[in-house]
Design a protein around this motif. Structure first.
Motif, short mmCIF file in Angstrom:
data_model
loop_
_atom_site.label_atom_id
_atom_site.label_comp_id
_atom_site.label_asym_id
_atom_site.label_seq_id
_atom_site.Cartn_x
_atom_site.Cartn_y
_atom_site.Cartn_z
N GLY A 162 120.07 4.19 -8.09
CA GLY A 162 119.79 3.03 -7.37
C GLY A 162 119.88 2.92 -5.80
O GLY A 162 119.69 2.08 -4.98
N CYS A 163 120.27 4.29 -5.52
CA CYS A 163 120.46 4.29 -3.98
C CYS A 163 119.17 4.47 -3.24
O CYS A 163 118.13 5.41 -3.83
CB CYS A 163 121.32 5.60 -3.43
N ALA A 164 119.03 4.13 -1.82
CA ALA A 164 117.95 4.45 -0.92
C ALA A 164 118.18 5.33 -0.41
O ALA A 164 119.54 5.91 -0.21
CB ALA A 164 117.55 2.99 -0.26
N THR A 165 117.56 5.92 0.58
CA THR A 165 117.61 7.12 1.49
C THR A 165 118.96 6.93 2.20
O THR A 165 119.67 7.71 2.26
CB THR A 165 116.62 7.36 2.48
N VAL A 168 122.04 7.29 0.14
CA VAL A 168 122.31 8.54 -0.20
C VAL A 168 123.11 9.24 0.65
O VAL A 168 123.93 10.10 0.11
CB VAL A 168 121.06 9.39 -0.99
N ALA A 169 122.63 9.29 1.82
CA ALA A 169 123.20 10.09 2.74
C ALA A 169 124.43 9.63 3.39
O ALA A 169 125.56 10.51 3.38
CB ALA A 169 122.34 9.45 4.31
N GLU A 170 124.69 8.30 3.17
CA GLU A 170 126.23 7.87 3.35
C GLU A 170 127.06 8.57 1.99
O GLU A 170 128.00 9.05 2.51
CB GLU A 170 126.33 6.39 3.14
N GLN A 171 126.63 8.28 0.95
CA GLN A 171 127.51 8.87 -0.19
C GLN A 171 127.78 10.38 -0.26
O GLN A 171 128.70 10.86 -0.42
CB GLN A 171 126.92 8.66 -1.57
N LEU A 172 126.72 11.13 0.38
CA LEU A 172 126.90 12.58 0.42
C LEU A 172 127.58 13.07 1.91
O LEU A 172 127.62 14.36 1.99
CB LEU A 172 125.67 13.18 -0.07
N PHE A 173 127.60 12.18 2.74
CA PHE A 173 128.11 12.61 4.17
C PHE A 173 127.10 13.51 4.83
O PHE A 173 127.76 14.21 5.34
CB PHE A 173 129.56 13.14 4.06
N ILE A 174 125.98 12.96 4.57
CA ILE A 174 124.84 13.77 5.51
C ILE A 174 124.09 12.69 6.23
O ILE A 174 123.96 11.91 5.85
CB ILE A 174 124.19 14.89 4.55
N GLN B 197 113.41 1.93 -9.07
CA GLN B 197 114.39 1.48 -9.81
C GLN B 197 113.70 0.36 -10.81
O GLN B 197 114.17 0.27 -11.80
CB GLN B 197 115.25 0.36 -8.80
N ALA B 198 112.59 -0.31 -10.33
CA ALA B 198 112.04 -0.95 -11.45
C ALA B 198 111.56 -0.16 -12.84
O ALA B 198 111.91 -0.70 -14.01
CB ALA B 198 110.77 -1.60 -10.81
N VAL B 199 111.00 1.04 -12.69
CA VAL B 199 110.61 1.93 -13.59
C VAL B 199 111.77 2.17 -14.63
O VAL B 199 111.86 2.54 -15.52
CB VAL B 199 109.85 2.83 -13.14
N LEU B 200 112.98 2.69 -13.73
CA LEU B 200 114.06 3.22 -14.63
C LEU B 200 114.55 2.12 -15.25
O LEU B 200 114.82 2.35 -16.52
CB LEU B 200 115.07 3.62 -13.45
N GLN B 201 114.57 0.83 -14.77
CA GLN B 201 115.10 -0.32 -15.48
C GLN B 201 114.29 -0.68 -16.83
O GLN B 201 114.70 -0.82 -17.63
CB GLN B 201 115.14 -1.50 -14.54
N ALA B 202 113.11 -0.50 -16.41
CA ALA B 202 111.98 -0.68 -17.60
C ALA B 202 112.00 0.50 -18.80
O ALA B 202 112.03 0.26 -19.86
CB ALA B 202 110.54 -0.62 -17.08
#
Lengths: 211, 211
Positions: A162-165, A168-174, B197-202
């Motif tokens: 469910g992450c947006a770009t 994702v960057a924040e999570q991976l520290f990049i 996200q919509a497709v994954l949820q579906a």
DNA sequence: TACGAATTGGGCCGCACGACCTATGTAGCC
DNA sequence: GGCTACATAGGTCGTGCGGCCCAATTCGTA
């Protein structure tokens, strides 16, 4: 009568594991253990030294292909038959490279399962696997190109989560830019044109999990 | 000993169907038929008049929830136990509204399957189902809101199939703007913020198929 | 040592996408 | 006849996204 074949079942769905176990026992196989994730599969393979491991591709912790790699690394003589939902060429190739001895789609009959397990012991490989190896031998770049790296899998998994770009960057520290670079690389490898297609393909291939 | 319970199994994966059949036969159930898609399930339910139908949510043609709806419409006394990969609240609610008598996640044990089938006959409902019905009774809008329409499902399926907005519009003979409107509606209902996200949820909910 | 691959980043550009608001026709339903 | 839901479609606005260029570092390995 020869000694029964000692089996280890690895699948994250208890229902399939239990019903498959009953059926395999019926068929004269000796089911010595059950694993519900990749880590457990590796541990039990080490501990129980089964003749054949029936392993699902899609599992928590790490997937069946990775588990296969680790098991074969320690015990090259291990016989592993992979199970998947979809007949994906890339997954078959990856499984074989990881050291699997056979390959089954979950839509196959139970008789095929039993037959493939016996073939795995005798060293034969199924037609599907043979066909795939042929394709690989022919050097279809399709698959040499499509070696998704660890980092790319991390990116894909986060997007599937469910992450947006930016997240994702924040999570991976990049930086966001690096995330986009990884994505571009992924698109090329998975033949996808956007993140939606990339994640779906990754789900089909079992390299990403759907929670 | 009373007459054995007559079962119909509906799941698109032959392996699960066959191993489940063997186990159910072992347990004294009478498996009278097998279906591999929604249409077949409806047809066989009509023809065989089974006591209980064990039905997967995710199936080709139309999904288990829709099949349940159609079966219950003709035979309100039919007992249907739904099977899914993921324990999704929306799916449980939809299944119950469609007329299902029970609900099982594929991670449950085989004993639970047998027990739930017996409960379905006796009229009891599982804890999971009861909890869900309670939630529904409490009026959690969560689900009244989340009735995905047919058109929305068509849009979702096309996107899952790899179409971008212009292609979806072309396929459905509508404007791109309408596609985007449907998507906006879908995002609200599925609590998603983008098409991925919509497709994954579906997919999790089983209303869209992954080929 | 030198090469390739992986990982990290930058900039630029154009368009697709999602948010928000309005509007019309067509059903079904009380 | 009104009410609600669905499907259709338009506009605007900001930004996220993907394409395409490039470059630095760190590896393993050939």
């Amino acid at each position: 009568m020869p000694d029964p074949i000692r089996l280890l079942l690895a699948d994250d769905h208890r229902m399939l594991r239990e019903t498959l176990k009953r059926s395999m026992l019926d068929e004269g196989f000796d089911v010595v253990g059950e694993a519900s994730d990749g880590q457990e599969a590796v541990d039990l393979a080490d501990e129980l030294q089964p003749d054949v491991i029936l392993m699902d591709v899609t599992m928590p912790e790490f997937d069946g292909v990775e588990a296969t790699r680790r098991i074969v690394e320690r015990r090259p003589e291990a016989r592993i038959v992979m199970l998947t939902m979809h007949a994906d060429q890339d997954v078959i190739a990856s499984a074989i490279r990881a050291g699997a001895s056979g390959y089954l789609v979950k839509d196959c009959s139970f008789d095929e399962v039993a037959a493939t397990v016996r073939e795995a012991i005798s060293g034969e490989v199924s037609q599907q696997v043979a066909a795939s190896m042929l394709r690989e031998a022919k050097g279809l770049a399709d698959d040499a190109e499509s070696v998704i790296t660890k980092r790319e899998i991390e990116v894909l998994q986060l997007i599937a989560d469910g992450c947006a770009t930016p997240e994702v960057a924040e999570q991976l520290f990049i930086s966001q830019k690096t995330v986009k670079n990884h994505l571009a690389s992924i698109y090329a490898k998975l033949d996808a044109r956007d993140r939606t297609q990339a994640v779906l393909q990754a789900v089909r291939m079992g390299i990403v999990r759907l929670y």
